[in-house]
Write a protein that holds these residues in place. Structure first.
Motif, PDB file in Angstrom:
ATOM      1  N   GLY A  21       2.789   0.438  -8.173  1.00 52.17           N
ATOM      2  CA  GLY A  21       3.858  -0.545  -8.351  1.00 52.17           C
ATOM      3  C   GLY A  21       5.149   0.166  -8.674  1.00 52.17           C
ATOM      4  N   ALA A  22       6.204  -0.615  -8.894  1.00 55.69           N
ATOM      5  CA  ALA A  22       7.508  -0.016  -9.162  1.00 55.69           C
ATOM      6  C   ALA A  22       8.393  -1.003  -9.916  1.00 55.69           C
ATOM      7  N   TYR A  59      -2.493  -0.974 -16.928  1.00 56.22           N
ATOM      8  CA  TYR A  59      -1.184  -0.827 -16.279  1.00 56.22           C
ATOM      9  C   TYR A  59      -0.519   0.400 -16.877  1.00 56.22           C
ATOM     10  N   LEU A 118      -1.605  -4.969  -5.147  1.00 53.41           N
ATOM     11  CA  LEU A 118      -1.164  -5.153  -6.534  1.00 53.41           C
ATOM     12  C   LEU A 118      -1.869  -6.337  -7.195  1.00 53.41           C
ATOM     13  N   SER A 162       2.632   2.343 -12.127  1.00 53.21           N
ATOM     14  CA  SER A 162       3.962   1.933 -11.682  1.00 53.21           C
ATOM     15  C   SER A 162       5.007   2.971 -12.050  1.00 53.21           C
TER      16      SER A 162
END
Ligand SMILES: Cc1cc2nc3c(=O)[nH]c(=O)nc-3n(C[C@H](O)[C@H](O)[C@H](O)COP(=O)(O)OP(=O)(O)OC[C@H]3O[C@@H](n4cnc5c(N)ncnc54)[C@H](O)[C@@H]3O)c2cc1C
Lengths: 307, 249
Positions: A223-224, A252, A189, A197
């Motif tokens: 990602g989360a 992103y 990340l 994400s």
């Protein structure tokens, strides 16, 4: 002025975070030394020697430092700190764990998550999940700082610093038991150019497969949101936000994430933000450069196909 | 076994704070205040240890103006047995808080000190580690699981790469991460009961702590706002924009 940078590494390799902290140290100005404390960490030492702007690498290679536990790592840094005006580390789990201990032992305050060096004693740091930026002037003789690495560009690899062994070994009452690290072929990340994400809208861990397919097509990291981690869809180390990882990639892509301030705190400095959400009122659209109101289960496979 | 839980009063996590027009600080006047979410998790963990029979007493402590007594009462409504309020109107850096807590710990001799890993106002993530250093206790920060046994504490921590488990003798400092537990809601009878639980007020002088200035806040400014973006109408348009306008793919 002399600056001691605590290297971020996993014994086998030096993390890019170190090159970013060295960049922050270079902005302060002075003689920059890097401490590599670990066990069988020769490869990390070699990499640290090559960092541009580093004049010396201190090497504490001992079994006691293998897990980089704050209790004895801070004793080691304290032992060396007398020769330095600054002690600086990345705001990573090791840096956040260790540096406050160093600061307390030196009887100085710590300035956390520095995003800008204004002058030799003045630094900018975010507060309130990034809702405000505080410019802080340190009055302490030794300045102890953690650096938010997403705010600094890495230095290059044109250096050739000498390596010097440190033979001080501090033992800890803490015992390392075990570690489960998430294995992934994808970029990390912190260093990925693109991050995809997923949030609660993903619905399940299995459904993350469609995000992973997109990520693989884009050589992206996954990602989360906290909600996705809390629900057990993905492991904790994927969490982006105020209390997770702080990232600033070129791109992103937030999928099924509503855009709570705590999540935005971790990604709003990304260069380009894309939001895909079926709720046109979702706050994530307010920070997105490109918003797409759509069901993610249609949009993500289509996006993967079109790339 | 006694557990000490230092707690902080902060602006509620759901409230968006703004910077004062004169850039001296954030404007917290008339905002909804709350127990820092991580401190709430720390209190919950201590109370669960008591309910499980591992702890005998849970003491909460907060340092700040009179108003922090509200959060001490909240903590007692969640199950803490008694509270200590160290009164000061000054805004103290984490190191000063840790020095005061060291004096409290010397009086209380707790076997375990559970903190929240950070407060959501200053986002410093320092105080637990600093108390551990000042008292030479081992520490486990960012805890997602805590188990006590005869020979100490076993703590699983959320680290950058995944999870790490450490073992340490007591007394020790543990700082709570989000997934350590899900705090309960205080019931009305427990809120009433908390009003009668003991709350002791001390001054920094009472504790014999001397503090010094470590930093000055030069200014507090709002972050750069992001430029408003656009909505695209299809995935194809999104790909076109990312390729030709943003040039990121
Ligand atoms: C102290 C504290 C710290 C925190 N730290 C963090 C942190 O570090 N990181 C973090 O992320 N959060 C953090 N949070 C939590 C944060 O406040 C939010 O609760 C969280 O970010 C919400 O996650 P989410 O957006 O995935 O879920 P939700 O808010 O539930 O949003 C889900 C979104 O998915 C959309 N959606 C659902 N189905 C679909 C579909 N089929 N297609 C498209 N869209 C869909 C919905 O419209 C909704 O907008 C923290 C909270 C607190 C109190």
């Amino acid at each position: 002025m002399a600056i001691l940078v605590l290297a971020e590494h996993d014994n086998a390799s030096l993390k890019l975070d170190t090159a970013k902290v060295v960049s922050a140290a270079t902005a302060i100005g002075g003689d920059v030394h890097v401490l590599v404390a670990g066990s069988a960490c020769a490869a990390a030492v070699t990499a640290a020697q090559a960092l541009t702007g580093v004049s010396k690498v201190l090497v504490a290679d001992a079994a006691a430092y293998e897990a980089q536990m704050a209790e004895n790592l801070s004793e080691l840094v304290l032992k060396l700190a007398g020769d330095y005006d600054y002690v600086v580390a990345a705001a990573t789990s090791v840096g956040k764990d260790t540096l406050p201990r160093v600061a307390a032992l030196l009887d100085v305050a710590q300035i956390s998550e520095v995003i800008e060096v204004v002058s030799a004693d003045t630094f900018v740091r975010p507060i309130y999940a990034g809702s405000a930026l505080a410019t802080v002037q340190s009055l302490d003789d030794t300045k102890v700082l953690t650096v938010r690495t997403s705010a600094f560009d890495a230095v290059g690899n044109e250096g050739s610093a000498e390596a010097v062994a440190v033979d001080f070994v501090a033992e800890a009452k803490t015992v390392f038991v075990s570690q489960t690290l998430t294995e992934s072929e994808r970029p990390e990340l912190g260093s990925a150019g693109v991050i995809v994400s997923g949030g609660r809208g993903m619905g399940s861990g299995e459904n993350f497969a469609i995000l992973e397919a997109l990520a693989d097509k884009m050589t992206a990291a996954v990602g989360a949101s906290r909600a996705a981690v809390d629900a057990g869809f993905v492991p904790n180390d994927l969490q982006v936000g105020q209390t997770g990882k702080i990232v600033a990639p070129d791109l992103y892509i937030a999928v099924g994430i509503s855009g709570a301030i705590q999540h935005l705190a971790g990604m709003k400095d990304s260069k380009v933000i894309v939001a895909i959400n079926k709720d046109p009122e979702a706050p994530i659209f307010q920070v997105a450069d490109y918003g797409l109101e759509a069901d993610l289960f249609d949009a993500i496979p289509e996006l993967t196909n079109l790339l | 076994m006694k557990v000490l839980v230092p707690v902080k009063r902060v602006v509620d996590a759901n409230v968006k704070v703004r910077v004062k027009a004169d850039n001296t600080n954030v404007d917290t006047a008339n905002l909804k205040m709350a127990l820092n979410p991580f401190c709430e998790i720390a209190v919950e963990e201590a109370v669960r240890l008591k309910e499980a029979g591992s702890a005998t007493e849970v003491v909460v402590v907060s340092i700040g103006a009179k108003a922090v007594q509200e959060q001490l009462r909240t903590s007692m409504a969640l199950g803490a047995d008694r509270a200590i309020h160290v009164q000061t109107d000054e805004e103290l850096v984490p190191l000063s808080i840790a020095k005061i807590l060291k004096a409290v710990q010397e009086k209380e001799q707790a076997d375990l000190v559970i903190f929240g890993k950070q407060s959501i106002d200053g986002d410093n993530n320092q105080t637990g580690q600093m108390l551990a250093a000042l008292t030479q206790m081992p520490q486990a920060t960012f805890a997602s699981e805590l188990k006590l046994s005869a020979d100490g504490a076993e703590v699983t921590r959320e680290v950058d790469g995944g999870l790490q488990t450490l073992k340490m003798p007591l007394p020790a400092v543990v700082t709570a991460d989000l997934r350590l537990n899900e705090p309960r809601y205080a019931s009305l009878p427990n809120i009433m009961k908390a009003k009668r639980k003991p709350l002791e007020t001390l001054s920094i002088d009472d504790l014999g702590v001397s503090l010094k200035a470590h930093q000055t806040i030069v200014k507090v400014t709002p972050p750069a706002e992001r430029q408003a973006g656009i909505m695209v109408s299809s995935v194809a348009e999104l790909v076109e924009k990312l390729k030709n306008e943003a040039k990121v793919i």
